[in-house]
Design an enzyme around this catalytic site. Structure first.
Site, PDB file in Angstrom:
ATOM      1  N   ASP A  89     -24.652   9.116 -26.290  1.00 14.26           N
ATOM      2  CA  ASP A  89     -24.034   7.819 -26.054  1.00 14.26           C
ATOM      3  C   ASP A  89     -24.223   7.493 -24.576  1.00 14.26           C
ATOM      4  OD1 ASP A  89     -22.703   5.485 -26.367  1.00 14.26           O
ATOM      5  OD2 ASP A  89     -20.765   6.365 -26.886  1.00 14.26           O
ATOM      6  N   GLY A  91     -22.008   6.005 -22.772  1.00 19.68           N
ATOM      7  CA  GLY A  91     -20.730   6.152 -22.064  1.00 19.68           C
ATOM      8  C   GLY A  91     -20.071   4.821 -21.776  1.00 19.68           C
ATOM      9  N   PHE A  93     -18.014   3.223 -23.430  1.00 16.83           N
ATOM     10  CA  PHE A  93     -16.586   3.324 -23.749  1.00 16.83           C
ATOM     11  C   PHE A  93     -15.798   3.960 -22.606  1.00 16.83           C
ATOM     12  CE2 PHE A  93     -12.892   5.227 -25.815  1.00 16.83           C
ATOM     13  CZ  PHE A  93     -12.444   4.163 -26.573  1.00 16.83           C
ATOM     14  N   ASP A 142     -23.215  -0.738 -23.485  1.00 18.61           N
ATOM     15  CA  ASP A 142     -22.632  -1.978 -24.012  1.00 18.61           C
ATOM     16  C   ASP A 142     -21.300  -2.234 -23.326  1.00 18.61           C
ATOM     17  OD1 ASP A 142     -21.500   0.257 -25.201  1.00 18.61           O
ATOM     18  OD2 ASP A 142     -20.994  -0.774 -27.042  1.00 18.61           O
ATOM     19  N   GLY A 217     -17.337  -1.125 -30.816  1.00 13.79           N
ATOM     20  CA  GLY A 217     -16.055  -1.776 -30.558  1.00 13.79           C
ATOM     21  C   GLY A 217     -15.087  -1.744 -31.725  1.00 13.79           C
ATOM     22  N   ASP A 267     -20.025   8.967 -36.165  1.00 12.45           N
ATOM     23  CA  ASP A 267     -19.601  10.069 -35.299  1.00 12.45           C
ATOM     24  C   ASP A 267     -18.132   9.876 -35.023  1.00 12.45           C
ATOM     25  OD1 ASP A 267     -20.027   7.817 -33.195  1.00 12.45           O
ATOM     26  OD2 ASP A 267     -18.956   9.388 -32.134  1.00 12.45           O
ATOM     27  N   CYS A 305     -12.280  25.823 -51.385  1.00 11.51           N
ATOM     28  CA  CYS A 305     -13.158  25.509 -50.251  1.00 11.51           C
ATOM     29  C   CYS A 305     -14.053  26.706 -49.962  1.00 11.51           C
ATOM     30  CB  CYS A 305     -12.319  25.157 -49.020  1.00 11.51           C
ATOM     31  SG  CYS A 305     -13.344  24.905 -47.549  1.00 11.51           S
ATOM     32  N   CYS A 307     -15.740  27.286 -47.141  1.00 11.27           N
ATOM     33  CA  CYS A 307     -15.997  27.542 -45.715  1.00 11.27           C
ATOM     34  C   CYS A 307     -15.606  28.976 -45.353  1.00 11.27           C
ATOM     35  CB  CYS A 307     -15.268  26.525 -44.839  1.00 11.27           C
ATOM     36  SG  CYS A 307     -13.566  26.940 -44.439  1.00 11.27           S
ATOM     37  N   CYS A 310     -11.762  29.556 -45.038  1.00  8.71           N
ATOM     38  CA  CYS A 310     -11.020  29.681 -46.299  1.00  8.71           C
ATOM     39  C   CYS A 310     -11.405  30.945 -47.060  1.00  8.71           C
ATOM     40  CB  CYS A 310     -11.241  28.439 -47.164  1.00  8.71           C
ATOM     41  SG  CYS A 310     -10.388  27.001 -46.512  1.00  8.71           S
ATOM     42  N   HIS A 336     -13.198  24.753 -40.761  1.00 11.29           N
ATOM     43  CA  HIS A 336     -12.766  24.174 -42.052  1.00 11.29           C
ATOM     44  C   HIS A 336     -12.942  22.649 -42.056  1.00 11.29           C
ATOM     45  CE1 HIS A 336     -10.604  23.196 -45.685  1.00 11.29           C
ATOM     46  NE2 HIS A 336     -10.010  22.254 -44.967  1.00 11.29           N
TER      47      HIS A 336
HETATM   48 ZN    ZN Z   1     -12.136  25.741 -45.769  1.00  6.35          ZN
END
Ligand code: ZN
Length: 403
Positions: A89, A91, A93, A142, A217, A267, A305, A307, A310, A336
């Site tokens: 980006d 920047g 913002f 921007d 924005g 993002d 899950c 992951c 988990c 997670h």
């Molecule tokens: Zn998980």
């Protein structure tokens, strides 16, 4: 060709974005690595979780460690050891946040860095910084027109954004030759949530010679209805063959809805920031793992899950780690929440390919808002939370010495 559409289902689509470290399948979600790290995670962790792209912030990196350092390391991919696609980006913002902006002019932004030194930041500087970092996709500088401005403020911000966009294209073309770079450049449309402003800005940015287009924005204080209205209005005025990036959106139900409007990439600090605060994402909404109810809960964060957190650790363990500020807690919680986002994206792609986006979205949203924990986060509370996140992001410099 930069982008091709592979499948369409209503307005939703699955595509392929071609970049130097790509290609990346769309829709995709990017974890945020503003200072060159997705907080608590290594580049390799992000890769293992299955993300094909992340976003860093060229303005923040220009202040620390400095563009020279990253360039000297051989570019941002080597510096942070992430081999896939990296967006940066500009920047806009941050630099335009009133926390450190001194003066905004048509030339650029005069701001104070973390040591109090005055500096000028222009669209051309933003382009040069990003080329030198070696990211795959650069964003233009921007003038972010956030929610709640007056009509005149929106008009000024839009005019400046378009002017800076034109200057960015000219500078970027020259820099690409000079640095022999294949970097892509995305333009950002503004306009807040006012339909006529959104339409005007989207049209202008769409006409310009950008490799991709972004909705800027948004996700800064507007209601969910206004947000979805602004997305629908913007997408209508972007060409179909251009990849569409909605900056800053990351709450799971919003991502599901925005994909249905034809947005291709996102993002947000949402999953990672939530994780570190103990707010865990599940199919039945979020829940706060630091609550006393989980002290003796030996089940996983979310049943089913897959992951690593988990598979190997309990709610009770996470509860303990996060309450005692153990560093491992931040990592396990982040794994997670990021796994949840990546899984969601894969399910969305799959649903679009099979022509069943609508059914998938309906089921997902019904489940997400069904859990008793989800009720803690009614729309109103969610809105306040987003506002808190925004402030956290804007104050990124103020906690420079902290995490
Ligand atoms: Zn998980």
């Amino acid at each position: 060709m930069t982008f091709e559409i592979l499948y369409e289902d209503g307005k939703a689509r699955v595509g392929k974005l071609y970049t130097e470290h790509g290609p990346v399948i769309t829709p995709f979600f990017m974890p945020v690595a503003s200072k060159g790290s997705v907080k608590a995670m290594e580049g390799a962790d992000i890769d293992i979780l299955g993300f094909e792209s992340i976003i860093s912030n060229s303005f923040i990196l220009s202040l620390s460690p400095g563009i020279d350092v990253v360039e000297g390391a051989g570019g941002i991919h080597k510096f942070m050891h992430f081999k896939k696609n990296i967006f940066t980006d500009s920047g806009g913002f941050q630099v335009l946040s009133k926390d450190f902006l001194i003066k905004k002019t048509d030339e650029g932004a005069l701001f104070k860095d973390q040591s109090g030194k005055k500096m000028i930041y222009t669209p051309e500087i933003a382009m040069k910084n990003q080329i030198r970092l070696g990211s795959d996709v650069a964003m233009t500088l921007d003038d972010v027109a956030h929610y709640g401005l007056s009509g005149k403020e929106y008009v000024d911000a839009i005019r400046r954004t378009h002017d800076w966009a034109r200057r960015s294209i000219i500078a970027h073309k020259e820099l690409k030759k000079e640095y022999d770079s294949k970097q892509l450049l995305f333009g950002i449309a503004q306009g807040g949530t006012r339909e006529e402003y959104r339409r005007f800005s989207t049209h202008k940015i769409n006409e310009m010679d950008f490799d991709g287009v972004a909705l800027g924005g948004l996700v800064i204080g507007e209601s969910r209805g206004e947000l979805m209205g602004a997305i629908a209005e913007s997408v209508k005025h972007f060409d179909d063959h251009k990849v569409r990036y909605l900056m800053g959106l990351g709450s799971p139900p919003d991502v599901v809805r925005a994909v249905g409007e034809g947005v291709d990439c996102f993002d947000s600090i949402y999953p990672t920031s939530n994780a570190r605060h103990g707010s865990m994402l599940t199919r039945k909404g979020r829940f706060m793992i630091k609550k006393v109810a989980y002290k003796n809960d030996h089940g996983p964060i979310e049943e089913g899950c897959k992951c690593e957190t988990c598979k190997n650790y309990s709610r009770a363990y996470l509860h303990h780690l996060l309450r005692t500020h153990e560093l491992l807690g931040y990592k396990l919680a982040t794994i997670h929440n990021l796994h949840f986002m990546n899984n969601l994206i894969h399910e969305l792609r799959d649903a679009i390919k099979k022509g069943r986006y609508k059914e998938y979205a309906e089921d997902f949203l019904k489940d997400y808002f069904s859990g008793k924990e989800a009720k803690e986060f009614s729309n109103n509370v969610q809105q306040k939370y987003m506002e808190k996140l925004r402030k956290e992001q804007a104050k990124i410099f103020l906690d420079w010495k902290g995490e």
